[in-house]
Design a protein around this motif. Structure first.
Motif, mmCIF file in Angstrom:
data_model
loop_
_atom_site.group_PDB
_atom_site.id
_atom_site.type_symbol
_atom_site.label_atom_id
_atom_site.label_comp_id
_atom_site.label_asym_id
_atom_site.label_seq_id
_atom_site.Cartn_x
_atom_site.Cartn_y
_atom_site.Cartn_z
ATOM 1 N N GLY A 151 0.863 -1.188 0.000
ATOM 2 C CA GLY A 151 0.000 0.000 0.000
ATOM 3 C C GLY A 151 0.897 1.235 0.000
ATOM 4 O O GLY A 151 1.914 1.261 0.699
ATOM 5 N N THR A 155 -2.891 -0.271 2.493
ATOM 6 C CA THR A 155 -2.418 -1.667 2.533
ATOM 7 C C THR A 155 -3.546 -2.582 3.000
ATOM 8 O O THR A 155 -3.784 -3.648 2.441
ATOM 9 C CB THR A 155 -1.217 -1.803 3.503
ATOM 10 N N SER A 184 -1.169 -4.007 9.300
ATOM 11 C CA SER A 184 -1.440 -2.693 8.700
ATOM 12 C C SER A 184 -2.769 -2.158 9.238
ATOM 13 O O SER A 184 -2.942 -0.955 9.406
ATOM 14 C CB SER A 184 -1.414 -2.766 7.170
#
Ligand code: FAD
Ligand code: NAD
Length: 471
Positions: free
Chosen positions: A382, A464, A440
């Motif tokens: 991400g 992400t 994340s």
């Protein structure tokens, strides 16, 4: 010669590794001596490395910003002049303040500081050639080798620190060179190229590999920072090997060859910086007197508890395995004293951040995409650009991004890579996340203050885990 009492720990080298171990051992109640030959404590990092280079990076950035990045901010300045002597003086002030501070801390923690060069006489005795003349010897139940590293020379091009310089010469030039060539596009090469290019030199960096940044830098990040630095005026010759050098003429000449076999070329500069890496330093240490071995790269061989094959002699920092970084040396210094005192200690080598202090800064922790690909580990990425971050926009400093890599199944963070103003501070957040095994989603759901650059870190985590809000 005077014979002092036997110490619990004798440390050879007062660099970051040595002085931190000395303080920690003093705090743990050990009787400690620290031997340093330089005349000041703090080693490479405080005297000729991290600290003076960051002083020059900070102040050269201010100078460059005033010249080229102030008018559109509504600041009109008149006659801007560089006073290089004063810039160097400011650097020296930072260095001397910090090295004296370390000396005070050793005293405060009851460490005996011996100014001189130490060498093994036998497995428990270190002979010291004192800086003030004469000799002494000191005995230790435990001995710690923390003698650090030195610049790797370029064969056939002798370093004189005036025209052919190492980083030590590069932090002390008396005038801004017109043309500067840099052999090696690693961290030293890029930080010093930034300083002198900002101060007015025409700088060309020659890098053997196709990517700049040295070992560990994520390829996407390396390509991106190369573009940014090029825009700032630094020239790059990647995939190019310096084959030989000649400093007999008016200018220093380098023969370069395309690493892929293209046509050879001669480059000329007033000053050439050799920045092709550093190597462990054990000169004059007398390792041969006690039969201690080094590996093929000159590193003192140790086990996972920092013991050499003579168990009461241990070793940490640049002179042994691992990345040559001050904070890695510090972690090891604390752990080695814990091993000596308590029998256990720990350093998480998977979680040591790297920072390159260019503008913008580049920082990373954990694994890069290339490393994961090579290891066949699946991952998810991400990213979030600073151009979409409100604070970066407000500050008119929008170059760069945060890139996060996580395990696609467990969502555990595997690596964080940042280019951006303040990346070196922001990576602490990534390091903490990695150390605690965060996902994340954990970061994406952690409230970050607005407006801050750190929101880009949170939004990269959101990207992400699912989707960023502002991009
Ligand atoms: P050193 O700092 O090299 O200390 C070893 C000490 O031992 C020296 O002072 C030496 O004089 C002494 N010594 C050696 N042999 C003897 C002997 N026989 N008797 C007595 N004394 C002896 N790292 C970062 O993390 N961040 C940075 O921003 C950074 N910037 C850097 C910039 C430059 C230009 C350079 C060159 C390095 C930089 N580094 C940086 C790397 C960092 O300086 C090293 O990783 C760190 O200094 C290693 O610490 P050390 O104690 O192992 O070795
Ligand atoms: P490095 O290993 O990071 O980079 C050296 C570069 O030179 C490599 O990219 C290599 O491919 C290139 N090279 C080697 N031979 C060449 C040749 N003949 N022609 C062209 N290119 C060639 O080493 P460095 O930049 O000298 O730094 C030394 C150490 O100091 C590193 O371990 C670094 O981590 C440490 N350091 C850290 C910082 C920081 O943390 N900010 C700052 C400065 C130094």
């Amino acid at each position: 010669a005077t014979e002092s009492e036997e110490k619990d720990l004798v440390i050879i080298g007062g660099g970051v590794a040595g002085y931190v171990a000395a303080i920690k051992a003093g705090q743990e109640g050990l009787k400690v001596a620290c031997i340093e030959k330089r005349g000041t404590l703090g080693g490479t990092c405080l005297n000729v490395g991290c600290i003076p280079s960051k002083s020059l990076l900070n102040n050269s950035h201010l100078y460059h910003q005033i010249l080229h990045d102030s008018k559109h901010r509504g600041i009109e300045v008149g006659d801007v002049k560089l006073n290089l002597a004063q810039l160097m003086k400011a650097k020296e002030q930072s260095v001397s303040g910090l090295t004296k501070g370390v000396e005070f801390l050793l005293k405060k923690n009851g460490v005996e500081y011996i100014k001189g060069a130490g060498a093994f006489a036998d497995e428990h005795t270190i002979n010291v050639k004192l800086n003030d003349g004469g000799e002494t010897s000191v005995k230790g139940k435990n001995i710690l080798i923390a003698t650090g590293s030195e610049v790797t020379p370029f064969p056939g091009l002798e370093i004189d620190e005036k025209r052919v310089i190492s980083s030590t010469g590069a932090i002390a030039l008396e005038k801004v060179p017109e043309k500067m060539l840099v052999i090696g596009g690693g961290i030293i090469g890029l930080e010093m190229a930034s300083v002198w290019s900002r101060l007015g030199a025409q700088v060309t960096v020659i890098e053997f590999l196709d990517q700049i940044g040295g070992p560990g830098m994520d390829l996407e990040v390396a390509k991106s920072i190369q573009k940014i630095l090029k825009k700032q005026g630094i020239n790059f010759k990647t995939g190019t090997k310096v084959v030989s050098g000649d400093k007999t003429g008016e200018t220093v000449k380098l023969e370069v060859d395309s690493a892929k076999g293209g046509k050879p070329e001669t480059l000329e500069g007033d000053v050439v910086l050799v920045a092709i890496g550093r190597r462990p330093y054990t000169e004059g240490l007398g390792l041969e007197n006690i039969g201690l071995e080094k590996d093929e790269r000159g590193r003192v061989i140790i086990d996972s508890e920092y013991r050499t094959k003579i168990p009461h002699i241990r070793c940490v920092g640049d002179v042994t395995f691992g990345p040559m970084l001050a904070h890695k040396a510090e972690e090891e210094a604390v752990a080695v004293v814990e091993y000596i005192k308590k029998g256990y200690g720990h350093v998480n080598y998977g979680c040591i951040p790297s920072v390159m202090y260019t503008f913008p800064e580049v920082a990373w922790v954990g694994q890069s995409e290339q490393e994961l690909k090579k290891a066949g580990v699946p991952y998810r990425v991400g990213t979030f650009p600073f151009s979409a971050n409100s604070r970066a926009k407000t500050n008119l400093d929008t170059e760069g991004m945060v890139k996060m890599i996580a395990d696609p199944e467990t969502d555990r963070i595997l690596g964080v890579h940042i280019i951006g103003p303040n990346a070196g501070e922001m990576i602490a957040e990534g390091t903490l996340a990695l150390e605690y095994g965060a996902s994340s989603e954990d970061i994406a759901r952690t409230c970050h203050a607005h407006p801050t650059l750190a929101e880009a870190f949170k939004e990269a985590a959101m990207a992400t885990h699912s989707k960023a809000i502002h991009f």
